[in-house]
Design an enzyme around this catalytic site. Structure first.
Site, PDB file in Angstrom:
ATOM      1  N   ASP A 178      53.225  51.104  34.386  1.00 19.30           N
ATOM      2  CA  ASP A 178      52.489  49.931  34.861  1.00 19.30           C
ATOM      3  C   ASP A 178      52.618  48.958  33.701  1.00 19.30           C
ATOM      4  OD1 ASP A 178      50.417  47.958  35.146  1.00 19.30           O
ATOM      5  OD2 ASP A 178      49.633  49.193  36.755  1.00 19.30           O
ATOM      6  N   HIS A 179      53.475  47.947  33.861  1.00 14.66           N
ATOM      7  CA  HIS A 179      53.822  47.167  32.668  1.00 14.66           C
ATOM      8  C   HIS A 179      52.638  46.363  32.118  1.00 14.66           C
ATOM      9  CE1 HIS A 179      54.536  43.748  35.408  1.00 14.66           C
ATOM     10  NE2 HIS A 179      54.486  42.962  34.344  1.00 14.66           N
ATOM     11  N   HIS A 241      48.197  46.835  38.784  1.00 14.58           N
ATOM     12  CA  HIS A 241      47.892  46.064  37.574  1.00 14.58           C
ATOM     13  C   HIS A 241      46.418  45.665  37.453  1.00 14.58           C
ATOM     14  CE1 HIS A 241      52.137  46.082  37.401  1.00 14.58           C
ATOM     15  NE2 HIS A 241      52.364  45.048  38.169  1.00 14.58           N
TER      16      HIS A 241
HETATM   17  O1  LIG Z   1      54.764  43.858  38.883  1.00 14.66           O
HETATM   18  C1  LIG Z   1      54.821  42.667  39.112  1.00 14.66           C
HETATM   19  O2  LIG Z   1      54.450  41.817  38.148  1.00 14.66           O
HETATM   20  C2  LIG Z   1      54.892  40.465  38.159  1.00 14.66           C
HETATM   21  C3  LIG Z   1      53.980  39.714  37.204  1.00 14.66           C
HETATM   22  O3  LIG Z   1      54.115  40.259  35.925  1.00 14.66           O
HETATM   23  P1  LIG Z   1      53.830  39.392  34.621  1.00 14.66           P
HETATM   24  O4  LIG Z   1      54.091  40.306  33.494  1.00 14.66           O
HETATM   25  O5  LIG Z   1      54.770  38.206  34.693  1.00 14.66           O
HETATM   26  O6  LIG Z   1      52.408  38.942  34.722  1.00 14.66           O
HETATM   27  C4  LIG Z   1      54.841  39.886  39.554  1.00 14.66           C
HETATM   28  O7  LIG Z   1      55.489  38.615  39.550  1.00 14.66           O
HETATM   29  C5  LIG Z   1      55.566  40.769  40.515  1.00 14.66           C
HETATM   30  O8  LIG Z   1      55.413  40.262  41.834  1.00 14.66           O
HETATM   31  C6  LIG Z   1      55.035  42.171  40.460  1.00 14.66           C
HETATM   32  O9  LIG Z   1      55.887  43.018  41.213  1.00 14.66           O
END
Ligand SMILES: O=C1O[C@H](COP(=O)(O)O)[C@@H](O)[C@H](O)[C@H]1O
Ligand SMILES: NC(=O)C1=CN([C@@H]2O[C@H](COP(=O)(O)OP(=O)(O)OC[C@H]3O[C@@H](n4cnc5c(N)ncnc54)[C@H](OP(=O)(O)O)[C@@H]3O)[C@@H](O)[C@H]2O)C=CC1
Length: 481
Positions: A178-179, A241
């Site tokens: 989960d980044h 997230h």
């Molecule tokens: O996992 C995802 O995250 C991005 C947003 O990530 P961020 O690090 O730029 O805040 C999101 O645009 C995407 O739809 C989603 O799959």
């Protein structure tokens, strides 16, 4: 750090190019890769090792946060080999095992193997089954599996996927990415509070009015309509997230919880998240979809006009909710969460609003609630909003005290997460119980969507979201910050 092999499924894909190769290179520059590392990239089309290395180099030049250094590039690229591989063909795995072993022998690497599945979820089952059948996972050293999102599309499919993984890997060997858990501010929440007793003393249950978590984006559906139109904001951002951010904030903000960062505690938070029955969803949840509008003075089309999206799509591109955590530390303190595409700005932040009732507006005119803002991305900062008196009119005005580091060269989430996986530290990965409980919490909301129990509000692209989301907070006499 132990020498090892990284087997990268999906090495010709978008994620590898934009995130994984740059993350590996930046770890290399920081001396955070094992001294002996064999990286084997896999994809169906034929590519020579030289061409693959050249593709890696191009990816670094395009996406690395630090520029490529000619002096060390050849050494970095020499770790990469490419293998033409179709995950659906059993024999491919036997040949892959031969290559993995031959590189291990050539470089004198023990049989420590990290398998990174940067492929569509539909391939996960066939890959893990064949990793086992071919003996690739029956090595003498350790084995670990990194798996990308999405992890299922509801509680049933997530459980099914997990059961399949568990046939080959133990929970301790599975690293679910989960980044958001890799973002530096999220990773340092715990130490930030511990290192700053002053923050600690502010984060007292008696002082906090509410907590707000926002992940707003300027981008629209981009080229991902095929996936996104089925997932929506609820699956794409909320189940993973946002709920992870709720767990992290609820776990690390109050001091009495900060000392123990064990998995059980994080699970404890998600377990305490009060369920929202589908019949009551409309009182606590707002779903929305963007219409045409303007972002930074540029006109943009509405969601249903996007390529790949049907004109009658009811998919959500916005989600907001009021959550209650039935946990002694958060009794009576609402958590508000929201996320949306095509909003006015890109911002991920946690805002703690402090109680203001005790401030007498007649004696102290113009004051507003104190706020503590933890900005997670795109910049990292901590800000505190206080009230200062304007000598000219004797009125108080809110003033921000900002503490920010120069975040230009902060490590990217994938760097921190890959490093943890290499070390075998799964703290900042989503553990099964958290994932399962998150899906369980989401399930009645998905049913409310399906049964049309929740209206789909619209909002103009470039705005802050549907008005209904403002009204949701007004019910509790709060507002979004
Ligand atoms: O996992 C995802 O995250 C991005 C947003 O990530 P961020 O690090 O730029 O805040 C999101 O645009 C995407 O739809 C989603 O799959
Ligand atoms: N891209 C991103 O920003 C993000 C991606 N993810 C997740 O990461 C994963 C990968 O995404 P992404 O890189 O965008 O996807 P891509 O479609 O760009 O890449 C898919 C990869 O899978 C390989 N592949 C497809 N079929 C097979 C097969 N039968 N055998 C072997 N390899 C195969 C492709 O190689 P080839 O065609 O050469 O065979 C390619 O390398 C997905 O789970 C996605 O949800 C998560 C967050 C963000």
């Amino acid at each position: 750090m132990e020498d090892m092999t990284l087997v990268l499924f999906g090495a010709t894909g978008d994620l590898a190019k934009r995130k994984l190769f740059p993350a590996l290179y930046n770890l290399y520059l920081d001396g955070k890769l094992p001294a002996k590392l064999s990286i084997i990239g896999l994809g169906r089309k034929y590519i020579s090792d030289e061409d693959f290395q050249s593709n890696v180099e191009k990816a670094l030049r395009a996406y690395s946060r630090r520029s490529v250094q000619a002096s060390n590039l050849p050494d970095f690229l020499s770790k990469f080999r490419y293998f033409t591989f179709d995950a659906t063909i059993k024999e491919s795995y036997e040949k892959l095992l031969e290559l993995v072993e031959s590189r291990e022998n050539e470089l004198g690497i023990p049989q420590n193997r990290l398998f990174y599945l940067s492929v569509a979820p539909s391939l996960v089952d066939v890959i893990t089954t064949n990793l086992h059948a071919s003996g690739l996972d029956q090595n003498e050293g350790w084995k670990r599996l990194i798996i990308e999102k999405p992890f299922g599309s509801n509680v049933k499919t997530a459980r099914r996927l997990n059961d399949k993984l568990r046939k080959t890997f133990s929970e301790e060997e599975i690293y679910r990415i989960d980044h958001y858990l890799g973002k530096p501010m999220v990773q340092s929440l715990n130490t930030l509070i511990l290192a700053n007793p002053v923050l600690d003393s502010l984060l007292d249950q008696k002082l906090i009015s509410n907590v707000q978590i926002t992940a707003s984006e300027v981008v629209g559906v981009e080229t991902r309509a095929d996936y996104y139109d089925k997932a929506g904001a609820i699956r794409d951002m909320v189940q993973n997230h946002l709920l992870q951010l709720v767990m992290m904030a609820a776990l690390y903000l109050p001091e009495n919880l900060a000392e123990n960062k064990s998995r059980a505690k994080k699970t404890g938070i998600i377990e305490s998240l009060r369920p929202i029955p589908k019949e009551e969803a409309h009182q606590h949840v707002v779903r929305g979809q963007y219409e045409a509008g303007e972002i930074h003075d540029v006109p943009v089309i509405g969601y249903t006009e996007e390529q790949g999206v049907g004109a009658s799509s009811k998919n959500d591109t916005y989600f907001a909710a009021r959550l209650a955590i039935d946990h002694p530390s958060w009794e009576g303190i609402p958590f508000y969460i929201r996320t949306g595409k095509r909003m006015d700005k890109k911002s991920t932040q946690i805002v703690v609003e402090f109680k203001h009732k005790m401030v007498d507006p007649d004696r102290l005119p113009g004051t507003s609630p104190n706020l503590l803002v933890l900005e997670i991305s795109p910049n990292e900062s901590i800000s505190l909003r206080v009230n200062l008196k304007e000598p000219s009119d004797n009125q108080f005005k809110p003033v921000w005290i900002d503490f920010s580091t120069n975040s230009e060269n902060q490590p990217e989430a994938y760097e921190l997460l890959l490093f943890d996986a290499i070390l075998g530290d799964s703290t900042f990965f989503a553990h099964w119980k958290e994932v399962e409980l998150s899906w369980e919490w989401i399930e009645p909301l998905l049913e409310a969507y399906q049964e049309d129990l929740l209206p789909l509000h619209t909002y103009r692209a470039g705005s802050t979201g549907p008005e209904a989301a403002d009204e949701l907070l007004q019910k509790g006499q709060h507002k979004w910050w």
